[in-house]
Design a protein around this motif. Structure first.
Motif, PDB file in Angstrom:
ATOM      1  N   VAL A   1       0.885  -1.176   0.000  1.00 16.30           N
ATOM      2  CA  VAL A   1       0.000   0.000   0.000  1.00 16.30           C
ATOM      3  C   VAL A   1       0.919   1.222   0.000  1.00 16.30           C
ATOM      4  O   VAL A   1       2.142   1.098   0.071  1.00 16.30           O
ATOM      5  N   GLY A   2       0.344   2.398  -0.066  1.00 14.07           N
ATOM      6  CA  GLY A   2       1.155   3.610  -0.077  1.00 14.07           C
ATOM      7  C   GLY A   2       1.739   3.928   1.289  1.00 14.07           C
ATOM      8  O   GLY A   2       1.210   3.486   2.319  1.00 14.07           O
ATOM      9  N   HIS A   3       2.809   4.713   1.307  1.00 10.06           N
ATOM     10  CA  HIS A   3       3.482   5.041   2.567  1.00 10.06           C
ATOM     11  C   HIS A   3       2.726   6.078   3.383  1.00 10.06           C
ATOM     12  O   HIS A   3       3.124   6.383   4.501  1.00 10.06           O
ATOM     13  N   LEU A   4       1.650   6.636   2.824  1.00 14.99           N
ATOM     14  CA  LEU A   4       0.805   7.542   3.605  1.00 14.99           C
ATOM     15  C   LEU A   4      -0.626   7.002   3.706  1.00 14.99           C
ATOM     16  O   LEU A   4      -1.533   7.701   4.135  1.00 14.99           O
ATOM     17  N   ASP A   5      -0.803   5.758   3.312  1.00 14.98           N
ATOM     18  CA  ASP A   5      -2.116   5.113   3.409  1.00 14.98           C
ATOM     19  C   ASP A   5      -2.494   4.964   4.886  1.00 14.98           C
ATOM     20  O   ASP A   5      -1.663   4.568   5.699  1.00 14.98           O
ATOM     21  N   PRO A   6      -3.757   5.281   5.236  1.00 14.17           N
ATOM     22  CA  PRO A   6      -4.148   5.133   6.655  1.00 14.17           C
ATOM     23  C   PRO A   6      -3.838   3.739   7.205  1.00 14.17           C
ATOM     24  O   PRO A   6      -3.450   3.607   8.372  1.00 14.17           O
ATOM     25  N   ALA A   7      -3.964   2.718   6.372  1.00 15.50           N
ATOM     26  CA  ALA A   7      -3.669   1.351   6.835  1.00 15.50           C
ATOM     27  C   ALA A   7      -2.185   1.209   7.167  1.00 15.50           C
ATOM     28  O   ALA A   7      -1.801   0.511   8.114  1.00 15.50           O
ATOM     29  N   PHE A   8      -1.345   1.880   6.388  1.00 20.55           N
ATOM     30  CA  PHE A   8       0.094   1.794   6.633  1.00 20.55           C
ATOM     31  C   PHE A   8       0.492   2.622   7.852  1.00 20.55           C
ATOM     32  O   PHE A   8       1.335   2.197   8.657  1.00 20.55           O
ATOM     33  N   LEU A   9      -0.135   3.774   8.013  1.00 21.07           N
ATOM     34  CA  LEU A   9       0.184   4.604   9.185  1.00 21.07           C
ATOM     35  C   LEU A   9      -0.208   3.867  10.464  1.00 21.07           C
ATOM     36  O   LEU A   9       0.499   3.946  11.480  1.00 21.07           O
ATOM     37  N   ALA A  10      -1.294   3.126  10.410  1.00 24.83           N
ATOM     38  CA  ALA A  10      -1.700   2.329  11.586  1.00 24.83           C
ATOM     39  C   ALA A  10      -0.648   1.259  11.872  1.00 24.83           C
ATOM     40  O   ALA A  10      -0.265   1.033  13.032  1.00 24.83           O
ATOM     41  N   LEU A  11      -0.155   0.625  10.826  1.00 25.56           N
ATOM     42  CA  LEU A  11       0.883  -0.388  10.986  1.00 25.56           C
ATOM     43  C   LEU A  11       2.161   0.225  11.570  1.00 25.56           C
ATOM     44  O   LEU A  11       2.824  -0.382  12.419  1.00 25.56           O
ATOM     45  N   MET A  12       2.491   1.419  11.160  1.00 25.92           N
ATOM     46  CA  MET A  12       3.674   2.083  11.731  1.00 25.92           C
ATOM     47  C   MET A  12       3.490   2.304  13.233  1.00 25.92           C
ATOM     48  O   MET A  12       4.440   2.161  14.014  1.00 25.92           O
ATOM     49  N   GLY A  13       2.273   2.650  13.622  1.00 24.72           N
ATOM     50  CA  GLY A  13       1.993   2.822  15.056  1.00 24.72           C
ATOM     51  C   GLY A  13       2.184   1.510  15.812  1.00 24.72           C
ATOM     52  O   GLY A  13       2.711   1.484  16.933  1.00 24.72           O
ATOM     53  N   GLU A  14       1.764   0.420  15.192  1.00 19.73           N
ATOM     54  CA  GLU A  14       1.943  -0.894  15.826  1.00 19.73           C
ATOM     55  C   GLU A  14       3.419  -1.229  15.982  1.00 19.73           C
ATOM     56  O   GLU A  14       3.859  -1.730  17.025  1.00 19.73           O
ATOM     57  N   ILE A  15       4.187  -0.949  14.938  1.00 15.04           N
ATOM     58  CA  ILE A  15       5.628  -1.202  15.024  1.00 15.04           C
ATOM     59  C   ILE A  15       6.241  -0.414  16.177  1.00 15.04           C
ATOM     60  O   ILE A  15       7.044  -0.936  16.957  1.00 15.04           O
ATOM     61  N   GLN A  16       5.841   0.831  16.314  1.00 17.41           N
ATOM     62  CA  GLN A  16       6.418   1.671  17.376  1.00 17.41           C
ATOM     63  C   GLN A  16       6.118   1.101  18.766  1.00 17.41           C
ATOM     64  O   GLN A  16       7.000   1.005  19.615  1.00 17.41           O
ATOM     65  N   SER A  17       4.853   0.744  18.994  1.00 11.56           N
ATOM     66  CA  SER A  17       4.491   0.174  20.299  1.00 11.56           C
ATOM     67  C   SER A  17       5.265  -1.108  20.571  1.00 11.56           C
ATOM     68  O   SER A  17       5.821  -1.298  21.656  1.00 11.56           O
ATOM     69  N   LEU A  18       5.296  -1.965  19.580  1.00 12.84           N
ATOM     70  CA  LEU A  18       5.918  -3.271  19.795  1.00 12.84           C
ATOM     71  C   LEU A  18       7.427  -3.148  19.965  1.00 12.84           C
ATOM     72  O   LEU A  18       8.040  -3.911  20.726  1.00 12.84           O
ATOM     73  N   LEU A  19       8.028  -2.192  19.291  1.00 12.51           N
ATOM     74  CA  LEU A  19       9.466  -1.968  19.514  1.00 12.51           C
ATOM     75  C   LEU A  19       9.706  -1.491  20.943  1.00 12.51           C
ATOM     76  O   LEU A  19      10.683  -1.892  21.588  1.00 12.51           O
TER      77      LEU A  19
END
Lengths: 380, 380
Positions: free
Chosen positions: A46-64
């Protein structure tokens, strides 16, 4: 049509679709990625500014934050391999003229020295033979001598297999008014880390070892103390791609475009982190410890000795002394070509002296150990 | 067991396995990767020094030379996204005090200005309104005024959709004794490029546009003239991760370890390049041109006008003027949420004024255009 120049075909290879050998990766990394990670990486981007991708980035941050045991707001992935994340910690903390004290007891300590110098750091070192670690007293004495702005240590030296104890180091750094920067490339996910408890200000890692992902998206974190130093810089960060002022706006609430993230790698990293969270951090650390002790026992039964004193051995990576008269490179080559098993050779001071055997992430299981031992018995 | 500290679970998310929406990516990139590329990316990784991987790196190098039409020995992938490859060209060519002349007619020209400044360049600019290009006379006059060490131009401005003609620019640069550096992020694979014929000394690109790969491994090349300048540096390259002196030893015959390559992305890049070679470069360029002309015609039938003069329009990326009274962001959001189609908005000077529509790589086909037009008819 559009071009008048003729095309040169000299470099136009005529290749078949990609096929790669099915290796068991028991070197210093990469390790085999978990099948769920590889599946995730094959999903359509998906795109790097897609809402689905931004949500995934948030998940990565929490899990890190979870796997590092930190609450640092600035905790995210760098869009490059572990070395890029290493450079991000240096680029964002070192200003020309800053004193940087580096603990060197292996290859990656030296890499930090080279990097910090490139960013204008006034670099000093404390050194130990490769495979040993620094005592608190040694660190205190070096801080007293050099009064650096930053102390950089390698928590898990990938070149030696040694684990630098971190208890008490953060307190020392506060006492001497410096930031604490650590390399957790070969520890994250496989070795107990408590960044906040330890008072670590900057840390970096990779995806392809304890986390069981493929390489290319690399954990990075920075404490509020480190952010204060960044805010007080007189010069721009001397690296555009890794500038936390810019990266933070992409990973933060603004989601301002900075670069096109490696979408499919972030899919994989999210999946790898999800699996660690599902297993639980303590269980994951315990698994690495249990399996490596099984490996050590098997190696001892083969009559092989280990380079690092037991107390400081990493559960993720073991340096095995190559017996006198044995051609270490030839053995490693045979393991690869005849048994599809990769182990690593020594780097720098340890070149020709040790093999490096990793049991990391998805590969930390008794079966990996059994396959290696069976193959070693055949080739040695 | 090993840790006495208790684990904090606040950031331990409990997530389901990854699912992502199935988007048709018609923005400025990433585009959808070819299914063969995604399959390649899901293969099990091998080591970064595995003979099978080193052979694959050699294939990537040859095929990059083919798609760029260059014989540059130093032609390889940077282990990061396009911006990292951009930074690699700057870091390896700019020494503190070097004059750098940048042509700015869009967002990425400005990025080059910022980057070159961070590496100590004495940066001058020539500017044009966004969407226009520079004439040879304008470039000659700027070279005459500034006598830079490097002229940096954006061949395909991703923010405007304009194609900078390159014929004759290399001769000018030789006349004025400077290196020529160009951005081919949105042109490689989709727009005719003849690096050697054009006399280009440094170029960079990305994987996720004309090549039809996923982002994260980015083409980079450097001529012998640029290598000579690198050899004469008085200071180390101010970037460890992107230092061609080190990278060249990993990609070259020595295969000396530098960093752990993003293995699976290189699988994907090799596969994407293989597909371009199989199709043939001219056929690939022609396909992009044919499909974009079909798009332009369809857009005209909807009464939409384009921002860039036809002669200089990119076949890969089209900037469409948002009609007066239309909420461009709302339309793009509707396309995404109701039709699973991504298009891009304007950047910088063009924010709110244009949509950016990409037909790149695997997505450059009539069906992409048809789906977009049908959806546009519904939402507008």
């Amino acid at each position: 049509m559009m071009q008048t120049l003729s095309i040169r075909d000299r470099q136009r290879l005529n290749l078949a679709p990609l096929q790669v050998p099915d290796r068991l990766l028991l070197g210093p990394g990469p390790s085999n990625a978990h099948p769920a990670v590889l599946h995730a990486m094959s999903l359509s981007p998906v795109g790097h500014l897609d809402p689905a991708f931004l949500a995934l980035m948030g998940e990565i941050q929490s899990l890190l934050r979870y796997v590092w045991q930190t609450e640092n707001a600035v905790t995210f992935a760098i869009s490059g391999t572990g070395t890029a994340a290493m450079e991000a910690t240096i680029a964002n903390s070192v200003e020309p003229g800053d004193g940087v004290l580096v603990g060197v007891a292996g290859y990656f300590g030296n890499r930090l020295v080279d990097m910090a110098g490139r960013y204008g750091g006034d670099v000093k070192t404390i050194a130990k033979p490769w495979g040993q670690v620094f005592s608190l007293e040694e660190l205190r004495s070096a801080l007293e001598t050099h009064h650096p702005a930053i102390l950089a240590l390698v928590h898990a030296e990938t070149s030696t297999g040694a684990r630098q104890p971190m208890e008490g180091v953060g307190e020392l750094c506060r006492q001497y008014g410096c930031l604490l920067l650590i390399d957790t490339v070969t520890s994250l996910g496989g070795v107990p880390i408590f960044l906040d408890e330890w008072g670590v200000d900057l840390a970096y890692s990779c995806s392809q070892k304890g986390l069981g992902c493929s390489p290319g998206a690399s954990p990075f974190t920075m404490s509020d103390r480190a952010l204060e130093k960044l805010a007080q810089r007189k010069t721009k960060v001397a690296n555009w791609y890794l500038d936390v002022n810019l990266l933070g706006k992409y990973w933060g609430a603004e989601h301002t475009y900075h670069h096109t993230a490696p979408i499919n790698l972030y899919y994989g990293l999210r999946e790898a982190l999800r699996l660690v969270a599902e297993e639980g951090l303590v269980a994951c650390w315990q698994r690495h410890q249990t399996n490596v002790e099984y490996l050590w026992q098997q190696l001892a039964e083969l009559g092989l000795s280990l380079h690092v004193e037991k107390e400081f051995r990493l559960p993720t990576l073991t340096t095995v002394c190559i017996p006198d008269g044995v051609d270490g490179k030839a053995i490693a080559r045979q393991l690869l070509t005849e048994h599809n098993i990769e182990i690593g050779g020594g780097l720098g001071e340890l070149a020709g002296k040790v093999w490096r055997v990793g049991l990391m992430g998805y590969n930390s299981k008794p079966e990996s150990c059994d396959r290696l031992i069976a193959a070693l018995k055949q080739v040695m």
